[in-house]
Design an enzyme around this catalytic site. Structure first.
Site, PDB file in Angstrom:
ATOM      1  N   GLY A  36     -32.824 -30.415 -21.869  1.00  0.00           N
ATOM      2  CA  GLY A  36     -31.511 -30.142 -22.461  1.00  0.00           C
ATOM      3  C   GLY A  36     -31.119 -31.262 -23.418  1.00  0.00           C
ATOM      4  N   HIS A  37     -31.230 -32.507 -22.938  1.00  0.00           N
ATOM      5  CA  HIS A  37     -30.939 -33.653 -23.820  1.00  0.00           C
ATOM      6  C   HIS A  37     -31.863 -33.636 -25.044  1.00  0.00           C
ATOM      7  CE1 HIS A  37     -29.824 -35.474 -19.769  1.00  0.00           C
ATOM      8  NE2 HIS A  37     -28.705 -35.639 -20.446  1.00  0.00           N
ATOM      9  N   GLN A  61     -15.925 -42.356 -15.752  1.00  0.00           N
ATOM     10  CA  GLN A  61     -15.781 -40.904 -15.604  1.00  0.00           C
ATOM     11  C   GLN A  61     -16.162 -40.402 -14.219  1.00  0.00           C
ATOM     12  OE1 GLN A  61     -18.710 -40.219 -18.929  1.00  0.00           O
ATOM     13  NE2 GLN A  61     -19.281 -38.436 -17.714  1.00  0.00           N
ATOM     14  N   GLY A 148     -24.097 -30.860 -25.125  1.00  0.00           N
ATOM     15  CA  GLY A 148     -24.629 -29.634 -24.529  1.00  0.00           C
ATOM     16  C   GLY A 148     -23.506 -28.707 -24.100  1.00  0.00           C
ATOM     17  N   GLN A 154     -16.060 -30.207 -21.586  1.00  0.00           N
ATOM     18  CA  GLN A 154     -16.195 -31.502 -22.264  1.00  0.00           C
ATOM     19  C   GLN A 154     -16.225 -31.311 -23.786  1.00  0.00           C
ATOM     20  OE1 GLN A 154     -18.765 -34.918 -20.944  1.00  0.00           O
ATOM     21  NE2 GLN A 154     -20.231 -34.011 -22.334  1.00  0.00           N
ATOM     22  N   SER A 187     -29.252 -33.432 -14.884  1.00  0.00           N
ATOM     23  CA  SER A 187     -29.834 -34.596 -14.208  1.00  0.00           C
ATOM     24  C   SER A 187     -29.557 -34.517 -12.713  1.00  0.00           C
ATOM     25  CB  SER A 187     -29.244 -35.891 -14.773  1.00  0.00           C
ATOM     26  OG  SER A 187     -29.420 -35.920 -16.174  1.00  0.00           O
TER      27      SER A 187
HETATM   28  O1  PAF Z   1     -22.265 -35.418 -20.953  1.00  0.00           O
HETATM   29  C1  PAF Z   1     -22.512 -36.583 -20.606  1.00  0.00           C
HETATM   30  O2  PAF Z   1     -23.622 -36.939 -20.243  1.00  0.00           O
HETATM   31  C2  PAF Z   1     -21.379 -37.612 -20.597  1.00  0.00           C
HETATM   32  O3  PAF Z   1     -20.195 -37.034 -20.157  1.00  0.00           O
HETATM   33  C3  PAF Z   1     -21.206 -38.324 -21.956  1.00  0.00           C
HETATM   34  C4  PAF Z   1     -20.768 -37.341 -23.033  1.00  0.00           C
HETATM   35  C5  PAF Z   1     -22.487 -38.996 -22.334  1.00  0.00           C
HETATM   36  C6  PAF Z   1     -20.107 -39.391 -21.834  1.00  0.00           C
HETATM   37  O4  PAF Z   1     -20.439 -40.346 -20.879  1.00  0.00           O
END
Ligand code: PAF
Length: 284
Positions: A36-37, A61, A148, A154, A187
């Protein structure tokens, strides 16, 4: 591929690229990279000259009872994957670099986008996300930033922040990448044992079944919510956090399905809390 661990190093590298007239693509991540990344990286590679990937497990977060300490990390593998994909620059700061002693300024988005769905069960989560993403935007000054669609809320929150704070960046949302059996890559899937891994397919199975019901004419959100809830509840170890049918842009709950809609779910399977969603356009 270069790596920068400090803000100063990152700034230097980015400044040089900018002076050469290069466009910059940013892919913010928390590492433990998967396909995905890499789909975000590939898209950035195609669309911009200098691809910057950040790897930072952002403590701000995570709630106090969440998985910050346990969150999977594998720096060596991540770097090998990014090198192979042709990334130019990796920013991997320490927590102290991003939140030095005395850090006190957060970006807080108010309103329904942050209060609904994951915002309800993860208080403070989006404050951490908007704060770190705003810092990364300030540091890198990307032309485009890639996220994503699995984290659809988000994406909506970040788009709102970009508008509200006048960041000069185009947000690119990329499709969810799934395993062959439908499970959305995450992950956190690494926490699942083999039985839970099987159970976890219920999220996408329920969502796909809901899509089929809508395609067959169902237009009542309540019926779709019930269908998805029932499918998930049939798995003994699945604990539903939410099943929602919302407008795909402003995330408000729907009664009648029409226009761009999203069905979003969050479900705990054993330890991890997994999220997934599908979006579609529904005519009358
Ligand atoms: O989606 C993520 O992995 C995280 O929320 C991000 C956007 C890298 C912010 O830490």
């Amino acid at each position: 591929m270069r790596t920068a661990k400090t803000v100063d190093r990152l700034r230097q590298a980015v400044r040089a690229a900018r002076q050469e007239g290069k466009t910059i693509g940013l892919v913010p991540t928390m590492g433990f990279l998967h396909a995905g990344h890499m789909s975000l990286v590939d898209r950035a590679r195609r669309e911009t000259d200098l691809v910057v990937v950040s790897i930072f497990v952002n403590p701000a977060q995570f709630g106090p009872s969440e998985d910050f300490e346990a969150y999977p990390r594998d720096e060596e593998r991540d770097l090998a994957m990014l090198e192979e994909a042709g990334v130019d620059l990796v920013f991997m700061p320490s927590a102290e670099e991003m939140y030095p002693e005395g850090f006190a300024t957060y970006v807080l988005q108010e309103g329904s986008l942050t209060e609904t769905l994951c915002g309800r069960s993860r208080p403070g989560h989006f404050r951490g996300v908007t704060t770190i993403v705003a810092k990364l935007f300030n540091l890198v000054g990307p032309d485009r930033a890639y996220f994503g669609q699995k984290d659809a809320q988000q994406v909506a929150v970040i788009r709102r922040m970009v508008k509200d704070l006048n960041f000069d960046v185009r947000i690119v949302a990329c499709p969810i990448v799934r395993e062959d059996d439908g499970l959305a890559l995450s992950s956190r899937n690494t926490y699942l044992d083999s039985r839970q891994r099987q159970d976890a397919t219920v999220l996408s199975r329920a969502l796909f079944e809901a899509r089929a019901a809508i395609e067959a004419g169902q237009r009542r959100a309540a019926a779709i919510r019930e269908l998805v809830r029932n499918r998930i509840a049939a798995v003994a170890d699945a604990r539903i956090d939410y099943v929602e049918v919302v407008d795909a842009d402003d995330l408000t709950p729907l009664e009648k399905l029409q226009g761009r809609i999203m069905i979003a779910v969050a479900v705990r399977i054993g330890k991890p809390r997994l999220i997934d969603n599908i979006q579609m356009t529904v005519d009358r």
